[in-house]
Design a protein around this motif. Structure first.
Motif, PDB file in Angstrom:
ATOM      1  N   GLN A  81       0.845  -1.184   0.000  1.00 31.79           N
ATOM      2  CA  GLN A  81       0.000   0.000   0.000  1.00 31.79           C
ATOM      3  C   GLN A  81       0.882   1.236   0.000  1.00 31.79           C
ATOM      4  N   THR A  82       0.501   2.230  -0.784  1.00 26.74           N
ATOM      5  CA  THR A  82       1.200   3.507  -0.793  1.00 26.74           C
ATOM      6  C   THR A  82       0.352   4.554  -0.082  1.00 26.74           C
ATOM      7  N   ILE A  83       0.989   5.291   0.837  1.00 25.85           N
ATOM      8  CA  ILE A  83       0.351   6.438   1.479  1.00 25.85           C
ATOM      9  C   ILE A  83       1.193   7.652   1.114  1.00 25.85           C
ATOM     10  N   ALA A 115       6.676 -18.526   8.969  1.00 28.54           N
ATOM     11  CA  ALA A 115       7.765 -17.581   9.265  1.00 28.54           C
ATOM     12  C   ALA A 115       7.211 -16.295   9.866  1.00 28.54           C
ATOM     13  N   ALA A 116       8.118 -15.454  10.366  1.00 28.35           N
ATOM     14  CA  ALA A 116       7.709 -14.195  10.983  1.00 28.35           C
ATOM     15  C   ALA A 116       6.962 -13.323   9.971  1.00 28.35           C
ATOM     16  N   THR A 117       5.958 -12.592  10.464  1.00 31.75           N
ATOM     17  CA  THR A 117       5.263 -11.598   9.666  1.00 31.75           C
ATOM     18  C   THR A 117       6.144 -10.355   9.606  1.00 31.75           C
ATOM     19  N   THR A 118       6.407  -9.839   8.395  1.00 36.67           N
ATOM     20  CA  THR A 118       7.282  -8.679   8.273  1.00 36.67           C
ATOM     21  C   THR A 118       6.522  -7.466   7.740  1.00 36.67           C
ATOM     22  N   PHE A 119       6.999  -6.300   8.143  1.00 40.46           N
ATOM     23  CA  PHE A 119       6.388  -5.030   7.763  1.00 40.46           C
ATOM     24  C   PHE A 119       7.506  -4.082   7.333  1.00 40.46           C
ATOM     25  N   THR A 120       7.373  -3.493   6.145  1.00 42.77           N
ATOM     26  CA  THR A 120       8.381  -2.557   5.634  1.00 42.77           C
ATOM     27  C   THR A 120       7.736  -1.210   5.345  1.00 42.77           C
ATOM     28  N   GLY A 125      -4.829  -5.905   6.196  1.00 43.16           N
ATOM     29  CA  GLY A 125      -5.107  -5.040   5.055  1.00 43.16           C
ATOM     30  C   GLY A 125      -5.141  -3.576   5.445  1.00 43.16           C
ATOM     31  N   PHE A 126      -5.361  -2.715   4.465  1.00 42.20           N
ATOM     32  CA  PHE A 126      -5.368  -1.276   4.671  1.00 42.20           C
ATOM     33  C   PHE A 126      -6.698  -0.689   4.197  1.00 42.20           C
ATOM     34  N   SER A 127      -7.145   0.368   4.866  1.00 39.96           N
ATOM     35  CA  SER A 127      -8.398   1.009   4.479  1.00 39.96           C
ATOM     36  C   SER A 127      -8.350   2.489   4.840  1.00 39.96           C
ATOM     37  N   ASP A 128      -9.421   3.212   4.496  1.00 38.45           N
ATOM     38  CA  ASP A 128      -9.591   4.633   4.848  1.00 38.45           C
ATOM     39  C   ASP A 128      -8.375   5.471   4.431  1.00 38.45           C
ATOM     40  N   LEU A 129      -7.987   5.327   3.174  1.00 34.14           N
ATOM     41  CA  LEU A 129      -6.774   5.982   2.689  1.00 34.14           C
ATOM     42  C   LEU A 129      -6.985   7.457   2.358  1.00 34.14           C
ATOM     43  N   THR A 130      -6.018   8.290   2.745  1.00 35.53           N
ATOM     44  CA  THR A 130      -5.901   9.656   2.258  1.00 35.53           C
ATOM     45  C   THR A 130      -4.472   9.800   1.731  1.00 35.53           C
ATOM     46  N   ILE A 162     -13.323 -10.699  15.084  1.00 37.41           N
ATOM     47  CA  ILE A 162     -12.518  -9.664  15.751  1.00 37.41           C
ATOM     48  C   ILE A 162     -11.763  -8.826  14.708  1.00 37.41           C
ATOM     49  N   LYS A 163     -11.756  -7.508  14.940  1.00 35.95           N
ATOM     50  CA  LYS A 163     -11.008  -6.587  14.088  1.00 35.95           C
ATOM     51  C   LYS A 163     -10.245  -5.607  14.974  1.00 35.95           C
ATOM     52  N   ALA A 164      -8.940  -5.494  14.752  1.00 32.89           N
ATOM     53  CA  ALA A 164      -8.111  -4.531  15.476  1.00 32.89           C
ATOM     54  C   ALA A 164      -7.460  -3.615  14.446  1.00 32.89           C
ATOM     55  N   THR A 165      -7.411  -2.332  14.751  1.00 33.22           N
ATOM     56  CA  THR A 165      -6.958  -1.346  13.773  1.00 33.22           C
ATOM     57  C   THR A 165      -5.888  -0.434  14.353  1.00 33.22           C
ATOM     58  N   ALA A 166      -4.836  -0.185  13.561  1.00 30.16           N
ATOM     59  CA  ALA A 166      -3.797   0.782  13.918  1.00 30.16           C
ATOM     60  C   ALA A 166      -3.903   1.963  12.967  1.00 30.16           C
ATOM     61  N   ASP A 167      -3.815   3.176  13.503  1.00 29.92           N
ATOM     62  CA  ASP A 167      -3.870   4.388  12.688  1.00 29.92           C
ATOM     63  C   ASP A 167      -2.466   4.748  12.202  1.00 29.92           C
ATOM     64  N   LEU A 168      -2.307   4.910  10.898  1.00 28.72           N
ATOM     65  CA  LEU A 168      -1.018   5.223  10.295  1.00 28.72           C
ATOM     66  C   LEU A 168      -1.033   6.646   9.728  1.00 28.72           C
ATOM     67  N   LYS A 169       0.110   7.334   9.844  1.00 33.93           N
ATOM     68  CA  LYS A 169       0.211   8.684   9.305  1.00 33.93           C
ATOM     69  C   LYS A 169       1.635   8.943   8.846  1.00 33.93           C
ATOM     70  N   VAL A 170       1.781   9.614   7.704  1.00 31.83           N
ATOM     71  CA  VAL A 170       3.100   9.986   7.199  1.00 31.83           C
ATOM     72  C   VAL A 170       3.141  11.497   6.995  1.00 31.83           C
ATOM     73  N   ASP A 171       4.345  12.065   7.084  1.00 30.89           N
ATOM     74  CA  ASP A 171       4.546  13.486   6.795  1.00 30.89           C
ATOM     75  C   ASP A 171       4.802  13.599   5.301  1.00 30.89           C
ATOM     76  N   VAL A 172       3.727  13.659   4.538  1.00 27.95           N
ATOM     77  CA  VAL A 172       3.842  13.567   3.083  1.00 27.95           C
ATOM     78  C   VAL A 172       4.592  14.766   2.507  1.00 27.95           C
ATOM     79  N   ASN A 173       4.419  15.946   3.086  1.00 29.85           N
ATOM     80  CA  ASN A 173       5.113  17.124   2.559  1.00 29.85           C
ATOM     81  C   ASN A 173       6.620  17.023   2.760  1.00 29.85           C
ATOM     82  N   ALA A 174       7.026  16.603   3.948  1.00 26.43           N
ATOM     83  CA  ALA A 174       8.465  16.456   4.224  1.00 26.43           C
ATOM     84  C   ALA A 174       9.069  15.370   3.336  1.00 26.43           C
ATOM     85  N   ASN A 175       8.343  14.264   3.154  1.00 27.38           N
ATOM     86  CA  ASN A 175       8.848  13.174   2.323  1.00 27.38           C
ATOM     87  C   ASN A 175       8.967  13.598   0.856  1.00 27.38           C
TER      88      ASN A 175
END
Length: 301
Positions: free
Chosen positions: A35-37, A74-79, A148-153, A166-179
Motif C-alpha cells: 500500500q502507498t500512502i 515464518a515471521a510476519t514482516t512489515f516494511t 489489510g489497509f483502508s480509509d486511505l488519504t 474480531i477486528k483490530a486497527t492501527a492508525d497510520l500517518k506519514v509526513d507527506v510534505n516532508a517526504n
C-alpha cells in the motif's frame, strides 16, 4: 511388512521434496499486501492461518496474554520506506517483524527489530515500537486471518487485523510534505543537469511556496537547456509568487506564444491557465508600479 515399506517410502519422499525446496500447498498460505500512502510504500508479508472450526484467542489456539507472530509459519514482516506514525508514535523507516499480544478487550501491536523473530525467541529489548489497540467485533466472520489497509488519504490510512469476529486497527500517518520535499531534493542531487527533473522540482516547490530562490535557479538551468512553454510558464509563476509581476508578464506571454505554435498535445490543458496568469499579472502591474515609485520617493526624502 508392506505397510512399513510404504511408510518408509513416504518419509523418504517427504524428505526429498523438502530438500529440493519444491513448492507445495500450505495450510497457511503466504501473502503479501502493498500500500502507498502519499510517497510512502508499505509492504506486509505474512502467512494466513484459517479457523477450520477452531476459535482463536483461546487457551488452545492463539492464547490470550501471550506473544503471537501475527500469522503463521515464518515471521510476519512489515516494511515502510519512510518514517511512519503508528497510533501517534514514530516508527523509523525500515523492515520489522510484526508480533502481537492479544488480550481480553485489548491487544498490543509490536514492531521488532529482529526481522525473523518467533514467539520462542521474542525479546522485548528488541522492540522498535509497541502500541495498544482496541479490538472491536467484526460484522462478518472471517475464516482466514487477514491484514489489510483502508480509509486511505494522501497522508493517512488504517492497518486492519481481522480474524473470526474480531477486528483490530492501527492508525497510520506519514509526513507527506516532508517526504515529497526530500524526494525532490534528492532527485535534483542525483540529476542536477536534467532539464525535466529541474522543471518538475521547481514546479513542486512553487506549488508549496517553498525555497523560491532555489527554484528560480533550477528553472533557469532548465530553460538554458531549451525554452519550452512549460518551463517559461513555471518561471513566470515563481516570479509572480515573489511579487515580480513586471518580470513574470513577458515570460507568460512568451510561454503562450510558444505553446500556440508547438505540437504538444498537452498545451490545451495549460492554455487557459497561462491566459489567466497573463490577465492577473497585467492587472497587478498598475498597482505595483506606483507603489515602487512611492518607495523611491520616500527614500530620497
Amino acid at each position: 511388512m508392506r505397510k512399513l515399506v510404504l511408510s518408509g517410502v513416504t518419509i523418504c519422499l517427504a524428505a526429498q521434496l523438502a530438500t529440493a525446496q519444491i513448492k507445495l500447498p500450505s495450510p497457511s498460505p503466504g501473502a503479501s499486501v502493498m500500500q502507498t500512502i502519499g510517497t510512502t510504500d508499505l509492504t506486509v508479508t505474512y502467512s494466513r492461518p484459517s479457523l477450520k472450526g477452531r476459535t482463536p484467542f483461546t487457551d488452545s489456539f492463539v492464547p490470550l496474554g501471550k506473544v503471537w507472530r501475527t500469522g503463521a509459519n515464518a515471521a510476519t514482516t512489515f516494511t515502510t520506506t519512510t518514517d511512519l506514525m503508528v497510533n501517534g508514535k514514530t516508527l523509523p523507516a525500515g523492515t520489522y517483524a510484526i508480533l502481537s499480544i492479544p488480550a481480553e478487550g485489548s491487544a498490543t501491536l509490536i514492531f521488532s527489530k529482529n526481522k525473523t523473530v518467533t514467539e520462542a525467541e521474542y525479546k522485548e529489548s528488541e522492540d522498535a515500537l509497541r502500541v495498544n489497540l482496541t479490538p472491536s467485533e467484526n460484522s462478518e466472520k472471517v475464516e482466514t486471518f487477514t491484514i489489510g489497509f483502508s480509509d486511505l488519504t494522501d497522508s493517512t490510512a488504517k492497518m486492519n487485523f481481522i480474524w473470526a469476529n474480531i477486528k483490530a486497527t492501527a492508525d497510520l500517518k506519514v509526513d507527506v510534505n516532508a517526504n515529497a520535499a526530500a524526494n525532490v531534493d534528492k532527485a535534483v542531487a542525483d540529476k542536477p543537469d536534467d532539464a525535466a527533473v529541474l522543471q518538475a522540482a521547481a514546479s513542486y516547490n512553487l506549488s508549496k511556496g517553498r525555497n523560491l530562490e532555489q527554484s528560480l535557479s533550477w528553472i533557469d538551468k532548465s530553460i538554458a537547456k531549451g525554452e519550452t512553454y512549460r518551463n517559461l510558464y513555471v518561471k513566470s509563476q515563481i516570479l509572480a509568487k515573489m511579487g515580480k509581476y513586471s518580470d513574470a508578464l513577458p515570460l507568460a506571454q512568451k510561454a503562450l506564444s510558444i505553446g500556440q505554435t508547438s505540437t504538444d498535445g498537452a498545451f490545451p490543458f495549460f492554455k487557459d491557465g497561462i491566459e489567466k496568469s497573463i490577465a492577473d499579472y497585467t492587472a497587478k502591474l498598475p498597482a505595483a508600479v506606483p507603489a515602487m515609485k512611492n518607495m523611491k520617493g520616500k527614500k530620497k526624502a
